[in-house]
Scaffold this active site. Structure first.
Site, PDB file in Angstrom:
ATOM      1  N   ARG A  75       6.200 -61.406  63.366  1.00 36.46           N
ATOM      2  CA  ARG A  75       4.851 -61.138  62.852  1.00 36.46           C
ATOM      3  C   ARG A  75       4.481 -62.171  61.797  1.00 36.46           C
ATOM      4  O   ARG A  75       3.365 -62.699  61.792  1.00 36.46           O
ATOM      5  CB  ARG A  75       4.761 -59.724  62.281  1.00 36.46           C
ATOM      6  CG  ARG A  75       4.724 -58.636  63.343  1.00 36.46           C
ATOM      7  CD  ARG A  75       4.920 -57.253  62.737  1.00 36.46           C
ATOM      8  NE  ARG A  75       3.863 -56.868  61.810  1.00 36.46           N
ATOM      9  CZ  ARG A  75       3.911 -55.791  61.022  1.00 36.46           C
ATOM     10  NH1 ARG A  75       4.973 -55.001  61.067  1.00 36.46           N
ATOM     11  NH2 ARG A  75       2.911 -55.512  60.211  1.00 36.46           N
TER      12      ARG A  75
ATOM     13  N   CYS B 109       3.087 -57.004  52.927  1.00 32.92           N
ATOM     14  CA  CYS B 109       3.665 -56.574  54.212  1.00 32.92           C
ATOM     15  C   CYS B 109       2.514 -56.248  55.135  1.00 32.92           C
ATOM     16  O   CYS B 109       1.490 -56.920  55.110  1.00 32.92           O
ATOM     17  CB  CYS B 109       4.605 -55.378  54.008  1.00 32.92           C
ATOM     18  SG  CYS B 109       3.821 -53.917  53.284  1.00 32.92           S
TER      19      CYS B 109
END
Length: 306
Positions: free
Chosen positions: A200, A264
């Site tokens: 990611r 995050c």
């Protein structure tokens, strides 16, 4: 103690062990802060109602907020948080121990929230409920213990140094990034550390939240949160020396060089990194509350590194 401060306000450690907590259940406030990703198919509240550490109260880190931004589980206002803590019998002098049912996953979010509102008497149970159960400690089932009356007020006071918004994150962009501010304008360079999995971070895997772009904040470093846990997801925190090695290997300054921020997907696992950095001695780490859910919104057109 000899300094004249009440013993209850002694500095607490970011992490406490099962054996430490087992002998202190009557002198601390225990909070189950379990939350799971939708893909995990688990309910923190349901699991709390089924079994819990004796005396524990439940705090929903996802839903207990008065934020109206539309972003996931954002920090509530100080008055709202004060009321929620008071309703759980927590006062400003209490040592709060947070845990979750995964091991170390969502409990650090509540630990960070407490500290972001000026409550330094906060710790996370190392290994969470799985470690408690594995050690043979008792669990409470049936109806939860009603919250005890708080022994005093809970006074939430936002600590701006521990919370980052998008404008603050822009100060981490390297020189040459479109829209980057010069370091002289902000005092010192902010270094961002991203807790998401490498695919990611590298833009090779899509974000689980639909409609977001892929990639990361330019100049940010990647320490997937599972790398600070023994055995990966569900494990307890690595020992401080091992944490130091993990952060150093990724270029993260653990010894006070410049400002440090964590990010995050939505502000949850970034708190695991903040906890690990605190255990390494960096208590001043700020968390980007909006995280990728905000930063990678295509409407904002922020610069993204692949």
């Amino acid at each position: 103690d000899a300094t004249g401060h009440p013993m209850c306000l002694a500095k607490v450690t970011p992490i406490v062990s099962v054996s430490w907590l087992a002998t202190r259940l009557t002198s601390v406030r225990v909070v189950d802060a379990s939350w799971f990703l939708p893909s995990m198919g688990r309910s923190g509240r349901d699991e709390f109602l089924a079994r819990r550490i004796p005396t524990a109260q439940f705090f929903d880190v996802d839903l207990q907020t008065d934020d109206t931004s539309g972003l996931p589980h954002m920090l509530p206002s100080a008055p709202y948080f004060s009321n929620e803590m008071s309703a759980m019998g927590i006062s400003s002098t209490d040592h709060v121990v947070c845990y979750d049912g995964a091991g170390i996953f969502s409990a650090p979010r509540l630990w960070w929230m407490l500290r972001a509102f000026g409550h330094d008497q906060a710790s996370v149970l190392d290994g969470g409920l799985p470690a408690w159960v594995a050690a043979g400690e008792p669990v409470e089932t049936g109806a939860p213990t009603p919250a005890p009356p708080a022994t005093g007020p809970f006074d939430a006071v936002l600590q701006p140094g521990l919370v980052l918004d998008l404008e603050a994150v822009k100060t981490s962009w390297p020189a040459g990034t479109p829209g980057a501010l010069s370091v002289s304008a902000v005092g010192s360079q902010l270094c961002m550390v991203d807790a998401r999995a490498a695919p990611r971070f590298n833009g090779e895997a899509p974000e689980p939240r639909p409609g977001l772009r892929s990639g990361h904040i330019p100049g940010s470093l990647n320490v997937p949160f599972t790398e600070v846990l023994q055995g990966g997801f569900g494990g307890p925190l690595l020992a401080p020396e091992a944490l130091e090695q993990v952060f150093q290997a990724s270029g993260v300054p653990t010894h006070g060089q410049g400002r440090l921020g964590v990010t995050c997907g939505s502000g949850m696992t970034a708190a695991v990194l903040a906890l690990a950095l605190a255990q390494s001695g960096r208590m001043d780490v700020a968390l980007y509350d909006g995280s990728a859910a905000e930063y990678l919104d295509p409407k904002l057109n922020n610069p993204v590194a692949p």
